[in-house]
Design a protein around this motif. Structure first.
Motif, PDB file in Angstrom:
ATOM      1  N   ALA A  29     -12.200  -1.796   3.271  1.00 34.69           N
ATOM      2  CA  ALA A  29     -11.925  -2.967   4.111  1.00 34.69           C
ATOM      3  C   ALA A  29     -11.468  -2.539   5.504  1.00 34.69           C
ATOM      4  O   ALA A  29     -11.268  -3.382   6.372  1.00 34.69           O
ATOM      5  N   GLY A  30     -11.290  -1.235   5.710  1.00 33.50           N
ATOM      6  CA  GLY A  30     -10.845  -0.756   7.016  1.00 33.50           C
ATOM      7  C   GLY A  30      -9.339  -0.877   7.201  1.00 33.50           C
ATOM      8  O   GLY A  30      -8.824  -0.623   8.274  1.00 33.50           O
ATOM      9  N   LEU A  31      -8.633  -1.304   6.130  1.00 33.06           N
ATOM     10  CA  LEU A  31      -7.177  -1.474   6.210  1.00 33.06           C
ATOM     11  C   LEU A  31      -6.485  -0.182   5.791  1.00 33.06           C
ATOM     12  O   LEU A  31      -5.762  -0.140   4.787  1.00 33.06           O
ATOM     13  N   SER A  32      -6.718   0.865   6.570  1.00 32.81           N
ATOM     14  CA  SER A  32      -6.176   2.182   6.233  1.00 32.81           C
ATOM     15  C   SER A  32      -4.661   2.132   6.071  1.00 32.81           C
ATOM     16  O   SER A  32      -3.999   1.258   6.614  1.00 32.81           O
ATOM     17  N   VAL A  33      -4.150   3.099   5.318  1.00 31.21           N
ATOM     18  CA  VAL A  33      -2.733   3.096   4.972  1.00 31.21           C
ATOM     19  C   VAL A  33      -1.958   4.071   5.847  1.00 31.21           C
ATOM     20  O   VAL A  33      -2.340   5.225   5.991  1.00 31.21           O
ATOM     21  N   ASN A  34      -0.872   3.594   6.422  1.00 27.83           N
ATOM     22  CA  ASN A  34       0.085   4.496   7.039  1.00 27.83           C
ATOM     23  C   ASN A  34       1.329   4.408   6.167  1.00 27.83           C
ATOM     24  O   ASN A  34       1.983   3.369   6.111  1.00 27.83           O
ATOM     25  N   LYS A  39       0.826  -1.200   0.000  1.00 23.62           N
ATOM     26  CA  LYS A  39       0.000   0.000   0.000  1.00 23.62           C
ATOM     27  C   LYS A  39       0.863   1.255   0.000  1.00 23.62           C
ATOM     28  O   LYS A  39       0.558   2.220  -0.709  1.00 23.62           O
ATOM     29  N   LEU A  56      -0.066   9.066   8.073  1.00 21.81           N
ATOM     30  CA  LEU A  56      -1.358   8.398   7.979  1.00 21.81           C
ATOM     31  C   LEU A  56      -2.123   8.958   6.779  1.00 21.81           C
ATOM     32  O   LEU A  56      -2.367  10.159   6.702  1.00 21.81           O
TER      33      LEU A  56
END
Ligand code: HEM
Ligand code: HEM
Lengths: 189, 187
Positions: free
Chosen positions: B115-120, B53, B126
């Protein structure tokens, strides 16, 4: 022999007061149903916040004159819903909730301090066989005949063995878990 | 000597550097995505998906920078030695190679968000979500990400194949235009 009778007589005037106590300061108990509520959790994954929900829980909360006197709650980790089925499945396995051995998470209060609609509950949280004393701050609000309560709790998942093995690494999966609790209580029949 | 901007006979330094950075990262990103997506739920999956990501967001920024620079600095025209259909095909594929990766990356970002898999971004920054977590939309965006990446792979086969054809069969200077050699080549 005589002495005992005298003591009994001396205290007999208290009897009406004792009998009347339940009438004036009755403990009213309410039950929490999972509908109209949720327990959500928030944890960091790869440095970004990740949330999920437990859909099924139950509980009993007793009030005496607006003060909470007792909380007894249980949560089904089997009802975890993250939106990712493979993750839900992994959370039920032994590295996480180990459902087969530990089907429930429980909280039983030992003491509760109420101030208006804010209640500070101390009690024992048991997850995966690990018991810890925790403090949960709850707020209550009347909601047409029912009571809605909400509160939150921050805990360290490692203290409860949630995330064993490689998951003890906290760089990719944070240690701190924030639980948000919302429930609607209805009067117990 | 080396030219920063595009000239009539070759791409300038900035266009070339951006082209090869994006090309290299895309060739890293493809196997990385396949590898990460097929790992079981594990720490390694979190880790490799996170790299995927982060690299993806990097490519997205570079790809948009390329588009912006192309708008500022027109690329060298294709020579008349190429047939009209060849020039048209080259233009079409080049445009698609700008648009499709951007869409594919947006789909990846949409999927990660839903999917709630946010990217850092490499644990430094963030990145905001594009949509709120949504279990119904997530599989759709995932399929879209996979589909667009599939289209990208087909385009790349055509693009790299055409480059090879120019280099080894037609033997014109087309490939050199995207290589530093052009800076000190003929002149
Ligand atoms: C081994 C891989 C690659 C080779 C050998 C290659 C080669 C080339 C060459 C020689 C050109 C210049 C064509 C000309 O002279 O007009 C070019 C242009 C271009 N390439 Fe690649 N390329 C590769 C990978 C990629 C990748 C992965 C992308 C993905 C985005 C890409 C996107 C483009 C675009 C959009 C142009 C057009 C530039 C413009 O005119 O604005 N290439 N490539
Ligand atoms: C040009 C850039 C990109 C390419 C070439 C690419 C390619 C791929 C590939 C090949 C897969 C594996 C598909 C599979 O085998 O199941 C994948 C999965 C994935 N990509 Fe990308 N991707 C790119 C950009 C992005 C971006 C920018 C994001 C998010 C910010 C992203 C997020 C994901 C996620 C979350 C998956 C996992 C899907 C799953 O669980 O199956 N990708 N990507």
């Amino acid at each position: 022999m005589v002495g005992k009778k005298v003591i009994l007589l001396r205290w007999i005037w208290l009897l009406p007061a004792v009998l009347c106590t339940p009438v004036f300061a009755a403990e009213e108990c309410y039950t929490a149903a999972a509908t109209g509520g949720a327990v959500t959790f928030r944890v960091m994954q790869a440095g970004a916040p990740y949330t999920g929900t437990f859909r099924s829980f139950s509980g009993e909360v007793c009030f005496t004159q607006g003060r909470i006197t007792r909380i007894d709650a249980a949560l089904d980790p089997a009802s975890v819903d993250t939106g990712l089925p493979e993750l839900d499945a992994a959370l039920k396995e032994k590295d996480f909730f180990a459902l087969r051995e530990y089907p429930r998470v429980t909280f039983v209060s030992t003491s509760v301090q109420s101030q208006g609609d804010t209640h500070t509950a101390h009690g024992t949280l048991e997850i995966k066989g690990n018991r810890r004393e925790v403090e949960i701050v709850l707020r209550s609000q009347p909601a047409d005949g029912k009571i809605s309560v909400s509160g939150s709790l921050v805990l360290d998942r490692l203290q409860y063995g949630i995330g064993a093995g490689e998951w003890t690494n906290t760089k990719w999966l944070g240690a701190e878990v924030k639980l948000d609790i919302r429930a609607t209580l209805s009067r117990k029949q | 000597m080396a030219k920063f901007r595009n000239s009539e006979e070759s791409y300038g330094i900035l266009a070339q550097v951006l082209h090869w950075c994006v090309a290299m990262l895309i060739f890293v990103q493809l196997p990385l995505g396949v590898y990460a997506a097929n790992l079981p739920v594990s720490l390694a999956r979190l880790q490799w998906l996170s790299y995927h990501k982060s690299i993806g967001i990097t490519i997205l920024v570079l790809a948009l920078a390329r588009l912006a620079w192309r708008w500022i600095d027109a690329p060298p025209a294709l020579p008349d030695t190429m047939a009209l259909w060849e020039r048209r095909a080259a233009h079409a594929v080049h445009w698609a190679l700008y648009v499709v990766p951007v869409l594919a990356m947006l789909a990846g970002w949409l999927y990660a968000s839903a999917a709630g898999l946010s990217v850092n971004w490499f644990g430094i920054l963030l990145i905001p979500d594009l949509v709120a977590k949504n279990a119904e939309l997530a599989p759709l965006f995932k399929a879209l990400h996979h589909g667009l990446v599939g289209v990208l792979v087909l385009l790349l086969i055509g693009h790299v194949g055409a480059a090879a054809r120019h280099a080894f069969l037609v033997r014109d200077n087309i490939v050199q235009r995207m290589l530093p050699a052009a800076w000190w080549g003929k002149k």
